[in-house]
Design a protein around this motif. Structure first.
Motif, PDB file in Angstrom:
ATOM      1  N   ALA A  54      15.232  -2.536   2.727  1.00 13.31           N
ATOM      2  CA  ALA A  54      14.481  -3.075   1.599  1.00 13.31           C
ATOM      3  C   ALA A  54      13.709  -1.920   0.977  1.00 13.31           C
ATOM      4  N   ILE A  55      13.890  -1.712  -0.320  1.00  9.90           N
ATOM      5  CA  ILE A  55      13.173  -0.675  -1.054  1.00  9.90           C
ATOM      6  C   ILE A  55      12.088  -1.381  -1.851  1.00  9.90           C
ATOM      7  N   ILE A  56      10.846  -1.122  -1.483  1.00 11.99           N
ATOM      8  CA  ILE A  56       9.717  -1.881  -2.010  1.00 11.99           C
ATOM      9  C   ILE A  56       8.763  -0.953  -2.764  1.00 11.99           C
ATOM     10  N   GLY A  57       8.327  -1.402  -3.921  1.00 15.05           N
ATOM     11  CA  GLY A  57       7.223  -0.760  -4.619  1.00 15.05           C
ATOM     12  C   GLY A  57       6.007  -1.667  -4.572  1.00 15.05           C
ATOM     13  N   CYS A  58       4.848  -1.137  -4.909  1.00 12.23           N
ATOM     14  CA  CYS A  58       3.630  -1.946  -4.943  1.00 12.23           C
ATOM     15  C   CYS A  58       2.766  -1.488  -6.110  1.00 12.23           C
ATOM     16  N   SER A  59       1.775  -2.315  -6.461  1.00 15.21           N
ATOM     17  CA  SER A  59       0.869  -1.966  -7.556  1.00 15.21           C
ATOM     18  C   SER A  59      -0.347  -1.194  -7.084  1.00 15.21           C
ATOM     19  N   ALA A  60      -0.684  -1.354  -5.812  1.00 14.17           N
ATOM     20  CA  ALA A  60      -1.881  -0.705  -5.283  1.00 14.17           C
ATOM     21  C   ALA A  60      -1.787  -0.634  -3.768  1.00 14.17           C
ATOM     22  N   MET A  61      -2.626   0.235  -3.192  1.00 11.25           N
ATOM     23  CA  MET A  61      -2.711   0.352  -1.743  1.00 11.25           C
ATOM     24  C   MET A  61      -4.155   0.659  -1.377  1.00 11.25           C
ATOM     25  N   ASP A  62      -4.728  -0.120  -0.468  1.00 11.76           N
ATOM     26  CA  ASP A  62      -6.145   0.087  -0.157  1.00 11.76           C
ATOM     27  C   ASP A  62      -6.333   1.019   1.036  1.00 11.76           C
ATOM     28  N   ALA A  63      -7.587   1.272   1.363  1.00  5.10           N
ATOM     29  CA  ALA A  63      -7.910   2.235   2.420  1.00  5.10           C
ATOM     30  C   ALA A  63      -7.455   1.771   3.791  1.00  5.10           C
ATOM     31  N   ASP A  64      -7.223   0.460   3.955  1.00  8.32           N
ATOM     32  CA  ASP A  64      -6.729  -0.071   5.225  1.00  8.32           C
ATOM     33  C   ASP A  64      -5.214   0.047   5.367  1.00  8.32           C
ATOM     34  N   GLY A  65      -4.541   0.502   4.289  1.00  7.54           N
ATOM     35  CA  GLY A  65      -3.090   0.598   4.324  1.00  7.54           C
ATOM     36  C   GLY A  65      -2.393  -0.680   3.924  1.00  7.54           C
ATOM     37  N   ASP A  66      -3.119  -1.620   3.311  1.00  6.59           N
ATOM     38  CA  ASP A  66      -2.488  -2.843   2.811  1.00  6.59           C
ATOM     39  C   ASP A  66      -1.847  -2.573   1.455  1.00  6.59           C
ATOM     40  N   LEU A  67      -0.631  -3.080   1.260  1.00  4.82           N
ATOM     41  CA  LEU A  67       0.104  -2.949   0.011  1.00  4.82           C
ATOM     42  C   LEU A  67      -0.186  -4.174  -0.840  1.00  4.82           C
TER      43      LEU A  67
ATOM     44  N   ALA B  11      -7.061  11.610   5.648  1.00  2.05           N
ATOM     45  CA  ALA B  11      -6.929  11.832   7.095  1.00  2.05           C
ATOM     46  C   ALA B  11      -6.908  10.526   7.881  1.00  2.05           C
ATOM     47  N   ALA B  12      -7.753   9.567   7.483  1.00  5.24           N
ATOM     48  CA  ALA B  12      -7.830   8.305   8.226  1.00  5.24           C
ATOM     49  C   ALA B  12      -6.539   7.520   8.120  1.00  5.24           C
ATOM     50  N   LEU B  13      -5.983   7.441   6.913  1.00  4.53           N
ATOM     51  CA  LEU B  13      -4.752   6.679   6.737  1.00  4.53           C
ATOM     52  C   LEU B  13      -3.558   7.422   7.335  1.00  4.53           C
ATOM     53  N   THR B  14      -3.592   8.729   7.303  1.00  5.36           N
ATOM     54  CA  THR B  14      -2.545   9.515   7.964  1.00  5.36           C
ATOM     55  C   THR B  14      -2.519   9.215   9.457  1.00  5.36           C
TER      56      THR B  14
END
Length: 253
Positions: free
Chosen positions: A168-181, A236-239
């Motif tokens: 599945a190739i997925i795009g998103c409109s935004a991504m937050d600091a928690d890594g939620d798409l 660094a945190a999300l990495t």
């Protein structure tokens, strides 16, 4: 240039380029950086922009910017992301691709692939892949969004649920600091969530401008993604979270 004209030009810059860098805007408009900062503050106070270090970005909200404006944003970065993603898609694969300008770029990068099956709820993706004679295309029917050529709703969900995808190739409109798409349309989110459930692997394609935006509807987490193709490193945190989740991050370009 009067402030009224500058404000209009700054908003257009934000829509077409994704963000405003105060120093660059000052040079382009022939004014001081301090003047641009005051303009950005006025636009931020009006809820039109969000201030970030060095400039501003479009304010987060409950609706997306226009599709034509999105298509014009970061075209070189999207092409690099698409090329990196397509390089890891084998021939003879069954693929789902959702709505978005970056997934459109991936479709363009797949024109040389052979024996692929692509299921999509993105009319623009389907129209792009018509140029590949060795690609079977299935359009997931549903409610047509005239604004961007997306097909959403229960019928689209049902069709997608009939398949088992290699990718599945997925795009998103935004991504937050928690890594939620995140995205803006719950109907669109539902189709993408179905595709992720029906795929052996999921690739996310999103450029760096999504890191500074927000949207109200959650698609998934980076923890649900196998490989994330983007154009700039994560913080660094999300990495660290991606490493813990075994989510591979590929920086294209």
């Amino acid at each position: 240039m009067s402030q009224t004209f500058r404000l209009d030009d700054l908003m257009q810059m934000a829509r077409t380029e994704g963000r405003i860098v105060a120093e660059d805007a000052a040079k382009r408009m022939g004014v001081t950086v301090q003047t641009i900062r005051r303009d950005l503050l006025k636009l931020a106070e009006a809820g039109k922009l969000t201030r970030v270090h060095g400039g501003a970005v479009l304010a987060s909200g409950t609706s997306n910017i226009g599709y034509a404006d999105r298509r014009a944003l970061n075209t070189a970065e999207k092409a690099a992301i698409a090329a990196a993603c397509a390089a890891e898609i084998p021939d003879n694969a069954a693929i789902f691709m959702n709505i978005g300008t970056t997934t459109e770029a991936v479709a363009q990068a797949l024109l040389g692939h052979r024996g692929i099956l692509v299921v999509t709820n993105n009319i623009n993706v389907a129209n792009t892949l018509v140029a590949n004679p060795d690609c079977e295309i299935v359009v997931a029917g549903g409610q047509l969004r005239r604004t961007d050529g997306g097909l959403v709703g229960t019928l689209a969900n049902r069709i997608v649920d009939e398949f088992k995808f290699d990718l599945a190739i997925i795009g998103c409109s935004a991504m937050d600091a928690d890594g939620d798409l995140l995205d803006f349309d719950m109907l669109e989110v539902g189709v993408s969530q179905t595709a992720i459930r029906r795929a052996r692997k999921t690739f996310l394609v999103a450029d760096h401008t999504k890191f500074t935006r927000s949207a109200p509807a959650r698609i998934a987490s980076l923890a649900d993604i196998d490989t994330f193709f983007t154009d700039r490193p994560l913080d660094a945190a999300l990495t660290a979270r991606c490493k813990a989740w075994n989510t591979r991050v590929v920086i294209a370009g």
